[in-house]
Design a protein around this motif. Structure first.
Motif, PDB file in Angstrom:
ATOM      1  N   UNK A 108      -7.908   5.108 -19.807  1.00 42.15           N
ATOM      2  CA  UNK A 108      -7.482   4.936 -21.173  1.00 42.15           C
ATOM      3  C   UNK A 108      -8.533   5.570 -22.084  1.00 42.15           C
ATOM      4  N   UNK A 109      -8.098   6.351 -23.028  1.00 47.51           N
ATOM      5  CA  UNK A 109      -9.027   6.987 -23.958  1.00 47.51           C
ATOM      6  C   UNK A 109      -8.753   6.492 -25.361  1.00 47.51           C
ATOM      7  N   UNK A 110      -9.787   6.555 -26.165  1.00 43.84           N
ATOM      8  CA  UNK A 110      -9.674   6.145 -27.557  1.00 43.84           C
ATOM      9  C   UNK A 110      -9.925   7.365 -28.420  1.00 43.84           C
ATOM     10  N   UNK A 111      -8.973   7.678 -29.249  1.00 40.13           N
ATOM     11  CA  UNK A 111      -9.139   8.798 -30.164  1.00 40.13           C
ATOM     12  C   UNK A 111      -9.596   8.225 -31.498  1.00 40.13           C
ATOM     13  N   UNK A 112     -10.879   8.378 -31.786  1.00 36.96           N
ATOM     14  CA  UNK A 112     -11.425   7.851 -33.029  1.00 36.96           C
ATOM     15  C   UNK A 112     -11.765   9.010 -33.951  1.00 36.96           C
TER      16      UNK A 112
END
Length: 57
Positions: A1-5
């Motif tokens: 799971x990746x977080x695009x911030x």
């Protein structure tokens, strides 16, 4: 799971130049601590508080 911030750079305040007196007090306090001079470090901490109230309030 990746977080695009992402950061909205339009809401970030521009950096202000550093206060020369703040920098000098910090440096002197650092030197006092490195030398083990806790009394001088304590006095410089108080001096920083006074400076902050007088110059930046």
């Amino acid at each position: 799971m990746t977080h695009d911030r992402t950061v909205d750079t339009a809401t970030i305040a521009p950096a202000r130049p550093r206060c020369e007196e703040c920098q000098e007090i910090k440096l002197r306090r650092t030197h006092a601590l490195q030398a083990g001079d806790l009394r001088r470090a304590e006095l410089l901490t108080a001096a920083m508080g006074v400076h902050l109230r007088q110059a930046h309030a």
